[in-house]
Design an enzyme around this catalytic site. Structure first.
Site, PDB file in Angstrom:
ATOM      1  N   HIS A 266      66.047  17.306  51.912  1.00  0.00           N
ATOM      2  CA  HIS A 266      65.208  16.220  51.538  1.00  0.00           C
ATOM      3  C   HIS A 266      65.018  16.254  49.885  1.00  0.00           C
ATOM      4  O   HIS A 266      66.035  16.029  49.269  1.00  0.00           O
ATOM      5  CB  HIS A 266      63.808  16.448  52.370  1.00  0.00           C
ATOM      6  CG  HIS A 266      62.664  15.319  52.524  1.00  0.00           C
ATOM      7  ND1 HIS A 266      63.161  14.259  51.867  1.00  0.00           N
ATOM      8  CD2 HIS A 266      61.454  15.478  53.091  1.00  0.00           C
ATOM      9  CE1 HIS A 266      62.092  13.160  51.989  1.00  0.00           C
ATOM     10  NE2 HIS A 266      60.992  14.141  52.637  1.00  0.00           N
ATOM     11  N   HIS A 307      73.026   9.415  53.766  1.00  0.00           N
ATOM     12  CA  HIS A 307      71.506   9.412  53.990  1.00  0.00           C
ATOM     13  C   HIS A 307      71.545   8.981  55.421  1.00  0.00           C
ATOM     14  O   HIS A 307      72.137   8.218  55.955  1.00  0.00           O
ATOM     15  CB  HIS A 307      71.150   8.224  52.844  1.00  0.00           C
ATOM     16  CG  HIS A 307      69.483   8.278  52.888  1.00  0.00           C
ATOM     17  ND1 HIS A 307      68.696   7.669  53.842  1.00  0.00           N
ATOM     18  CD2 HIS A 307      68.748   8.789  51.943  1.00  0.00           C
ATOM     19  CE1 HIS A 307      67.660   7.996  53.369  1.00  0.00           C
ATOM     20  NE2 HIS A 307      67.540   8.338  52.107  1.00  0.00           N
ATOM     21  N   ASP A 365      69.359  10.970  44.602  1.00  0.00           N
ATOM     22  CA  ASP A 365      69.373  12.384  43.961  1.00  0.00           C
ATOM     23  C   ASP A 365      70.726  12.451  43.181  1.00  0.00           C
ATOM     24  O   ASP A 365      70.674  13.506  42.403  1.00  0.00           O
ATOM     25  CB  ASP A 365      69.294  13.260  45.072  1.00  0.00           C
ATOM     26  CG  ASP A 365      67.706  13.447  45.515  1.00  0.00           C
ATOM     27  OD1 ASP A 365      67.005  13.257  45.018  1.00  0.00           O
ATOM     28  OD2 ASP A 365      67.682  13.506  46.864  1.00  0.00           O
TER      29      ASP A 365
HETATM   30  N1  CMC Z   1      79.344  15.682  52.733  1.00  0.00           N
HETATM   31  C1  CMC Z   1      80.081  15.732  53.590  1.00  0.00           C
HETATM   32  N2  CMC Z   1      80.048  15.195  54.884  1.00  0.00           N
HETATM   33  C2  CMC Z   1      78.932  14.557  54.982  1.00  0.00           C
HETATM   34  C3  CMC Z   1      77.748  14.304  54.240  1.00  0.00           C
HETATM   35  C4  CMC Z   1      78.019  14.879  53.005  1.00  0.00           C
HETATM   36  N3  CMC Z   1      77.056  14.851  51.891  1.00  0.00           N
HETATM   37  N4  CMC Z   1      76.619  13.906  54.621  1.00  0.00           N
HETATM   38  C5  CMC Z   1      77.216  13.519  55.910  1.00  0.00           C
HETATM   39  N5  CMC Z   1      78.388  14.006  56.411  1.00  0.00           N
HETATM   40  C6  CMC Z   1      78.971  13.814  57.580  1.00  0.00           C
HETATM   41  C7  CMC Z   1      78.486  14.629  58.524  1.00  0.00           C
HETATM   42  O1  CMC Z   1      79.258  15.893  58.535  1.00  0.00           O
HETATM   43  C8  CMC Z   1      78.983  13.795  59.948  1.00  0.00           C
HETATM   44  O2  CMC Z   1      80.221  13.852  59.974  1.00  0.00           O
HETATM   45  P1  CMC Z   1      80.984  13.803  61.762  1.00  0.00           P
HETATM   46  O3  CMC Z   1      80.434  12.503  62.249  1.00  0.00           O
HETATM   47  O4  CMC Z   1      82.377  13.847  61.380  1.00  0.00           O
HETATM   48  O5  CMC Z   1      80.201  15.060  62.264  1.00  0.00           O
HETATM   49  C9  CMC Z   1      78.648  12.513  59.390  1.00  0.00           C
HETATM   50  O6  CMC Z   1      78.771  12.437  58.017  1.00  0.00           O
HETATM   51  C10 CMC Z   1      77.342  12.152  59.889  1.00  0.00           C
HETATM   52  O7  CMC Z   1      76.376  13.144  59.105  1.00  0.00           O
HETATM   53  P2  CMC Z   1      74.862  13.594  59.744  1.00  0.00           P
HETATM   54  O8  CMC Z   1      74.612  14.881  59.224  1.00  0.00           O
HETATM   55  O9  CMC Z   1      74.910  13.266  61.207  1.00  0.00           O
HETATM   56  O10 CMC Z   1      74.005  12.574  59.068  1.00  0.00           O
HETATM   57  P3  CMC Z   1      72.322  12.667  59.045  1.00  0.00           P
HETATM   58  O11 CMC Z   1      71.809  11.297  58.957  1.00  0.00           O
HETATM   59  O12 CMC Z   1      71.643  13.734  59.951  1.00  0.00           O
HETATM   60  O13 CMC Z   1      72.064  13.557  57.595  1.00  0.00           O
HETATM   61  C11 CMC Z   1      71.974  13.702  55.184  1.00  0.00           C
HETATM   62  C12 CMC Z   1      71.650  12.853  56.245  1.00  0.00           C
HETATM   63  C13 CMC Z   1      70.937  13.066  53.978  1.00  0.00           C
HETATM   64  C14 CMC Z   1      71.095  15.031  55.509  1.00  0.00           C
HETATM   65  C15 CMC Z   1      73.179  14.201  55.127  1.00  0.00           C
HETATM   66  O14 CMC Z   1      74.047  13.272  54.649  1.00  0.00           O
HETATM   67  C16 CMC Z   1      73.191  15.421  53.951  1.00  0.00           C
HETATM   68  O15 CMC Z   1      73.250  16.515  54.348  1.00  0.00           O
HETATM   69  N6  CMC Z   1      73.663  14.921  52.643  1.00  0.00           N
HETATM   70  C17 CMC Z   1      73.621  15.750  51.444  1.00  0.00           C
HETATM   71  C18 CMC Z   1      71.998  16.328  51.130  1.00  0.00           C
HETATM   72  C19 CMC Z   1      71.507  15.094  50.271  1.00  0.00           C
HETATM   73  O16 CMC Z   1      72.076  14.476  49.276  1.00  0.00           O
HETATM   74  N7  CMC Z   1      70.026  14.791  50.817  1.00  0.00           N
HETATM   75  C20 CMC Z   1      69.266  13.877  50.034  1.00  0.00           C
HETATM   76  C21 CMC Z   1      68.848  12.747  50.962  1.00  0.00           C
HETATM   77  S1  CMC Z   1      68.290  11.183  49.892  1.00  0.00           S
HETATM   78  C22 CMC Z   1      66.701  11.928  49.480  1.00  0.00           C
HETATM   79  C23 CMC Z   1      65.561  11.730  50.705  1.00  0.00           C
HETATM   80  O17 CMC Z   1      65.344  10.458  50.905  1.00  0.00           O
HETATM   81  O18 CMC Z   1      65.178  12.737  50.807  1.00  0.00           O
END
Ligand code: CMC
Length: 425
Positions: A266, A307, A365
């Site tokens: 987050h 995201h 970010d």
């Molecule tokens: N790098 C590589 N792969 C990724 C990434 C990433 N940053 N983000 C998602 N994926 C992949 C993930 O492995 C999954 O692949 P598969 O379908 O093959 O299993 C797919 O994309 C969907 O990901 P998810 O984890 O189901 O997506 P989510 O909605 O649960 O997670 C997130 C969203 C923001 C936690 C995630 O994208 C992430 O960890 N990003 C990096 C951390 C980051 O930048 N966070 C800031 C968010 S913006 C600030 C805020 O609003 O707080």
């Protein structure tokens, strides 16, 4: 009353269960599942990906289209034409202020920027090496000890007073977190200064020098605060709402939001972006890190990408990219190696099938860390800055929830543990 209905057939229940379907002013319809508990079933939605937990009039996001509206106004227009304090007013009150209302609001915030001198003692109890978020979480919660007595959370005027206090005091406390770690004297707020200017003064000023803050950096800081001001029902805002639903005081609610924001998935992500850029270290290693991000056996993720809601370019990232160039030009750091790595990384990822397929775009970010670093703010303070910007959103949601009928938040579970068994012996 809803005309539209959804029907749910469940094996073992004779008749389909009829559920009302509601339309918001825009966005997807929602199915009202509240009556299901009466039928002996719950819905199952870990991570709340399909669940709306409240009504809200504050912020709307269309993640597919990359749209973010506060009270209907697009974030790009607010970033260009408004400022942080005006956006705070908008979030809290629902409308942009008239000129006289703006003046009163700005004066009110100025009037509340100082913190009780006893708060200084709190800081002295923390080790110099304490993480600024640990201190912020503690001191914001501690504000309850100073301001809770005359607060009736069912009284709208009292709630607004608490909102003004917490918005005004956050930059003061944030800067104190920094100064404590540096071993420098705390700087008192300067009421002649604008909100972001004052924050930079309290961060970087010392009692030995005349106050001097670059207007370009103050404007950039103000826009950064504005871009973080609210983001509907994200993890920290939902935490604030959940805490608030118990009737607890606003300072405790905001402290719970700060705690939730701290995590790297987050608010901690901008700190993680910078750590990642440092780890990459050189443009020649970008491919290696992209490969790691795509490898399912490697826990590494590209920080600042992806995201939960945006499946398109985060509109805040577009604004921030522009500010980044302005700030680096002002500071004469256009050739910053980290920025070069960031830009190249962004380009490669945006053209890569893995990221395209999963709709992983840069989020807010990705660039905010580079701007903060250029201004001279250490990485450990990044989430504190995010918290300062997000405070109006948290408090506006808390105020909105208490203005309407609400129930204590109490999710259910799918129990998979032991059924009843006897204690041995
Ligand atoms: N790098 C590589 N792969 C990724 C990434 C990433 N940053 N983000 C998602 N994926 C992949 C993930 O492995 C999954 O692949 P598969 O379908 O093959 O299993 C797919 O994309 C969907 O990901 P998810 O984890 O189901 O997506 P989510 O909605 O649960 O997670 C997130 C969203 C923001 C936690 C995630 O994208 C992430 O960890 N990003 C990096 C951390 C980051 O930048 N966070 C800031 C968010 S913006 C600030 C805020 O609003 O707080």
């Amino acid at each position: 009353m809803s005309e539209k209905k959804a029907r749910l057939s469940i094996d073992g229940i004779d008749e389909p269960i009829e559920l009302p379907v509601y339309a918001g002013s825009t966005g997807p319809d929602v199915v009202d599942v509240r009556s299901l508990v009466g039928q002996g079933v719950f819905t199952y939605d870990p991570g709340f990906v399909s669940t709306a937990a409240c009504d809200s009039d504050i912020t709307y996001i269309d993640g597919g289209a990359g749209v973010l509206l506060h009270r209907g106004y697009p974030i790009e227009q607010l970033a260009e034409k408004s400022n942080f304090l005006e956006t705070c007013y908008l979030l809290l009150n629902g409308e942009l202020p008239a000129a006289d209302e703006r003046e009163v609001f700005e004066n009110t915030i100025r009037y509340h920027t100082m913190v009780d001198e006893a708060i200084h003692q709190f800081f002295r109890g923390f080790p110099r090496t304490a993480h600024p978020m640990a201190m912020l979480c503690g001191v914001v919660g501690a504000l309850s000890a100073f301001y809770h007595d005359n607060l009736d959370i069912d009284n709208s005027e009292h709630r607004l007073l608490a909102a003004h206090r917490v918005i005004a005091k956050m930059p003061t406390l944030a800067a104190m977190c920094y100064k404590h770690g540096m071993g420098q004297p705390f700087m008192y707020p300067q009421n002649s200064m604008g909100f972001a200017e004052n924050f930079l003064h309290m961060m970087f000023g010392t009692p030995c020098e005349e106050p001097k803050v670059s207007p370009v950096l103050a404007k950039a800081m103000d826009t950064l605060f504005l871009l973080h001001a609210d983001h509907e029902q994200n993890a920290s805002t939902s935490t604030v709402r959940l805490a608030g639903s118990t009737g607890t005081n606003p300072y405790a609610c905001i402290a719970s939001g700060i705690a939730a924001l701290w995590g790297p998935a987050h608010g901690g992500a901008n700190e993680a972006v910078l750590d990642m850029l440092y780890e990459i270290g050189d443009e020649s290693r970008i491919e290696e890190f992209i490969k790691r991000a795509k490898d399912k056996d490697d826990p590494f993720r590209l920080m600042g990408f992806g995201h939960r809601v945006y499946k398109n370019y985060d509109p805040r990232a577009t604004v921030i990219r522009g500010i980044c160039d302005e700030v680096l030009e002002e500071l004469g750091s256009e050739n910053d190696p980290l920025l070069r790595i960031a830009k190249k990384l962004e380009k490669i990822a945006l053209e890569d099938e893995y990221f395209i397929e999963r709709k992983l775009f840069p989020n807010v970010d990705f660039y905010s860390g580079i701007i903060l670093k250029a201004i001279g703010i250490p990485t450990s303070m990044f989430t504190v800055i995010f918290a300062t910007g997000r405070t109006p959103g948290w408090i506006a949601h808390w105020h909105e929830m208490l203005s309407e009928s609400y129930r204590i938040g109490r999710p259910r579970q799918l129990y998979k543990g032991y059924t009843k068994r006897d204690y041995p012996g």
